[in-house]
Write a protein that holds these residues in place. Structure first.
Motif, mmCIF file in Angstrom:
data_model
loop_
_atom_site.group_PDB
_atom_site.id
_atom_site.type_symbol
_atom_site.label_atom_id
_atom_site.label_comp_id
_atom_site.label_asym_id
_atom_site.label_seq_id
_atom_site.Cartn_x
_atom_site.Cartn_y
_atom_site.Cartn_z
ATOM 1 N N LYS A 16 -6.817 3.809 3.286
ATOM 2 C CA LYS A 16 -7.107 4.871 2.321
ATOM 3 C C LYS A 16 -6.402 4.563 1.005
ATOM 4 C CE LYS A 16 -9.004 7.827 5.311
ATOM 5 N NZ LYS A 16 -10.256 8.436 5.260
ATOM 6 N N LEU A 17 -6.873 5.229 -0.039
ATOM 7 C CA LEU A 17 -6.218 5.146 -1.347
ATOM 8 C C LEU A 17 -5.500 6.451 -1.612
ATOM 9 C CD1 LEU A 17 -8.967 3.557 -3.638
ATOM 10 C CD2 LEU A 17 -6.881 2.488 -2.814
ATOM 11 N N ASP A 18 -4.240 6.353 -2.076
ATOM 12 C CA ASP A 18 -3.544 7.578 -2.464
ATOM 13 C C ASP A 18 -3.917 7.921 -3.904
ATOM 14 O OD1 ASP A 18 -2.040 5.928 -4.118
ATOM 15 O OD2 ASP A 18 -0.231 6.023 -2.890
ATOM 16 N N ASN A 19 -3.341 8.979 -4.451
ATOM 17 C CA ASN A 19 -3.699 9.437 -5.798
ATOM 18 C C ASN A 19 -3.363 8.429 -6.880
ATOM 19 O OD1 ASN A 19 -4.686 11.797 -4.767
ATOM 20 N ND2 ASN A 19 -2.770 12.917 -5.034
ATOM 21 N N ASP A 20 -2.421 7.521 -6.603
ATOM 22 C CA ASP A 20 -2.028 6.507 -7.585
ATOM 23 C C ASP A 20 -2.829 5.216 -7.442
ATOM 24 O OD1 ASP A 20 -0.066 8.215 -8.611
ATOM 25 O OD2 ASP A 20 1.393 7.545 -7.112
ATOM 26 N N GLY A 21 -3.759 5.185 -6.501
ATOM 27 C CA GLY A 21 -4.570 3.989 -6.301
ATOM 28 C C GLY A 21 -3.947 2.981 -5.344
ATOM 29 N N ASN A 22 -2.850 3.343 -4.673
ATOM 30 C CA ASN A 22 -2.213 2.440 -3.724
ATOM 31 C C ASN A 22 -2.910 2.540 -2.371
ATOM 32 O OD1 ASN A 22 -0.169 1.719 -5.598
ATOM 33 N ND2 ASN A 22 0.836 3.654 -5.164
ATOM 34 N N VAL A 23 -3.076 1.406 -1.716
ATOM 35 C CA VAL A 23 -3.731 1.360 -0.415
ATOM 36 C C VAL A 23 -2.693 1.583 0.676
ATOM 37 C CG1 VAL A 23 -5.046 -0.102 1.172
ATOM 38 C CG2 VAL A 23 -5.435 -0.265 -1.289
#
Length: 135
Positions: A100-107
Motif C-alpha cells: 500500500k501507499l501511505d499519505n506521503d507516497g511511501n510503500v
C-alpha cells in the motif's frame, strides 16, 4: 497468449513427475475433482491451504433489463461458487500484492513479513470472518 492448464496436463504431470501410470494419473485427477465437486454439492467449503477457498453461496433473484429487446425480466435465485484466492498465492503471482501507499507516497506492506505461514493463514481466516464481501 497464455496457456490453459487442463486436466490432461495435470494427468501428464503426474505421469512424468511422479511416475504414475496413465490410468493411475487419470484416476488421481478425477478423484480430486470429484472430492471438490461432492463437497460443494453438500454445501461444504473447500479450502486448499495456501491456494484457494471455494464456497457455495445463495444468489437472490435479480431484476435486469435485456439490452437487446429492452424487456425487463427477473433472474431466478440460485447458487454460485465464490472463489477466494490465498494472499500467499497472490503474492507469488504478483510480488506487489499486499503493498500500500501511505499519505506521503511511501510503500509499505500490509502483511508483516515476520509472520510465519501459519500466522498468515490465521490472518486470512480472520479476514474471511470479519468482512467477506459478496461480489
Amino acid at each position: 497468449m497464455s496457456k490453459t492448464l487442463s486436466t490432461h496436463d495435470l494427468t501428464e504431470s503426474l505421469r512424468y513427475e511422479m511416475g504414475f501410470t496413465k490410468a493411475e494419473a487419470e484416476d488421481a485427477v478425477q478423484f480430486l475433482l470429484n472430492q471438490i465437486t461432492e463437497a460443494l454439492i453438500a454445501g461444504d467449503d473447500v479450502w486448499i491451504r495456501k491456494y484457494v477457498r471455494l464456497r457455495l453461496v445463495d444468489r437472490s433473484a435479480k431484476d435486469y433489463l435485456n439490452m437487446t429487446t429492452g424487456e425487463k425480466s427477473t433472474m431466478a435465485p440460485g447458487k454460485r461458487i465464490r472463489v477466494r484466492f490465498s494472499p500467499a498465492l497472490l503474492e507469488k503471482i504478483d510480488p506487489g500484492y499486499g503493498m500500500k501507499l501511505d499519505n506521503d507516497g511511501n510503500v509499505y506492506s500490509v502483511r508483516d513479513p515476520g509472520n510465519s505461514d501459519d500466522e498468515l493463514d490465521e490472518m486470512d481466516e480472520l479476514e474471511e470472518l470479519e468482512g467477506d464481501v459478496d461480489d
